[in-house]
Design an enzyme around this catalytic site. Structure first.
Site, short mmCIF file in Angstrom:
data_model
loop_
_atom_site.label_atom_id
_atom_site.label_comp_id
_atom_site.label_asym_id
_atom_site.label_seq_id
_atom_site.Cartn_x
_atom_site.Cartn_y
_atom_site.Cartn_z
N ASP A 25 0.86 -1.17 0.00
CA ASP A 25 0.00 0.00 0.00
C ASP A 25 0.91 1.23 0.00
O ASP A 25 2.10 1.13 0.30
CB ASP A 25 -0.89 -0.04 1.25
CG ASP A 25 -1.76 1.19 1.38
OD1 ASP A 25 -2.38 1.60 0.38
OD2 ASP A 25 -1.80 1.76 2.48
N ASP A 27 -0.12 5.05 1.12
CA ASP A 27 -0.31 5.95 2.26
C ASP A 27 -0.27 5.17 3.57
O ASP A 27 -1.06 4.25 3.78
CB ASP A 27 -1.66 6.66 2.14
CG ASP A 27 -1.78 7.49 0.87
OD1 ASP A 27 -1.60 8.71 0.95
OD2 ASP A 27 -2.07 6.90 -0.19
N ASP A 184 -1.55 -0.93 5.82
CA ASP A 184 -1.79 -0.41 7.17
C ASP A 184 -3.27 -0.19 7.46
O ASP A 184 -3.62 0.51 8.40
CB ASP A 184 -1.04 0.92 7.36
CG ASP A 184 -1.69 2.07 6.58
OD1 ASP A 184 -1.92 1.88 5.37
OD2 ASP A 184 -1.96 3.12 7.18
#
Length: 237
Positions: A25, A27, A184
């Site tokens: 991922d 961000d 996250d």
């Protein structure tokens, strides 16, 4: 594409001993984009004569993009009538100052360099739309080495749908079951599991869910990028 260990490069005795590629991922996993995302939504508040929301309150919401930041700053939801216009205003603000205070997380560049040095393909799968994701990744100096970049509008369905991850694996030429996905947010783990990938929860990121990363049912949870380096075998334990 293949799913046999014999086709993988020689890998250390870590999680990549059974996998051939790594997807990340963006961000909250590779890059700390929260300062610029928060600045974009706080600019909207200043225009409206409202005080800024502290970064520490907005940071956990950054992985959810416009939905998370607008919800945190204005209490607005996607189903509200003003959401679409405010989302466009937010995205315009963010695009204008895309990479002012955004940085890679400490340890991330050597991690990615280590994967590349070992001949392990890696790529990025984000829900950030391509018009923002592609220039940001270029400004962070990652475009040349990333084997693929899949944005939130690259496929008809963003995460937690598995389609973006399946496309990324296809572009890398690696079977999904021989791929690791690191993220996250709970939807990252849900998408990775739906795609049949090994999943790693990046608990050092934004993790803006009520459910904690230890309860996401990820295959592994890492608290720091150093732990991630060790898990992926680019640093000795």
């Amino acid at each position: 594409m293949t799913d046999t260990l014999s086709s993988c490069p020689t890998l250390p005795a870590a999680v990549l001993a059974t996998c051939c590629a790594v997807l990340f991922d963006l961000d909250g996993t590779i890059a700390d984009t929260a300062p610029d995302l928060a600045a974009a939504v706080n600019k909207m508040r200043r225009v409206r004569g409202l005080p800024e929301v502290p970064l520490q309150r907005l940071r956990p919401l950054a992985s959810a993009g416009a939905r998370g930041l607008l919800g945190g700053a204005f209490g607005i939801r996607p189903q509200d009538p003003d959401f679409s216009a405010m989302r466009e205003e937010f995205l315009a603000n963010y695009e204008a100052d895309l990479c002012v205070d955004t940085t890679l997380f400490d340890g991330m560049r050597p991690l990615l360099n280590g994967l590349s040095a070992r001949g392990i393909p890696w790529g990025i799968v984000t829900n950030k739309v391509e018009r923002l994701a592609l220039p940001l990744i270029a400004r962070l100096g990652l475009a040349a080495d990333a084997g693929c970049v899949i944005g939130g509008d690259t496929t008809p369905h963003p995460k937690p749908h598995p389609a973006p991850l399946l496309l990324a694996a296809q572009q890398l030429g690696i079977a999904p079951t021989s791929t690791v996905y690191v993220g996250d947010d709970l939807r990252d783990i849900d998408a990775g599991k739906a795609a049949g990938m090994l999943t790693v929860a990046a608990a050092y990121g934004y993790c803006g869910n009520e459910v904690t990363p230890s309860d996401w049912a990820a295959d592994h949870v890492v608290e720091t990028t150093t732990e991630l380096q060790r898990l992926l075998g680019v640093m000795s334990p």
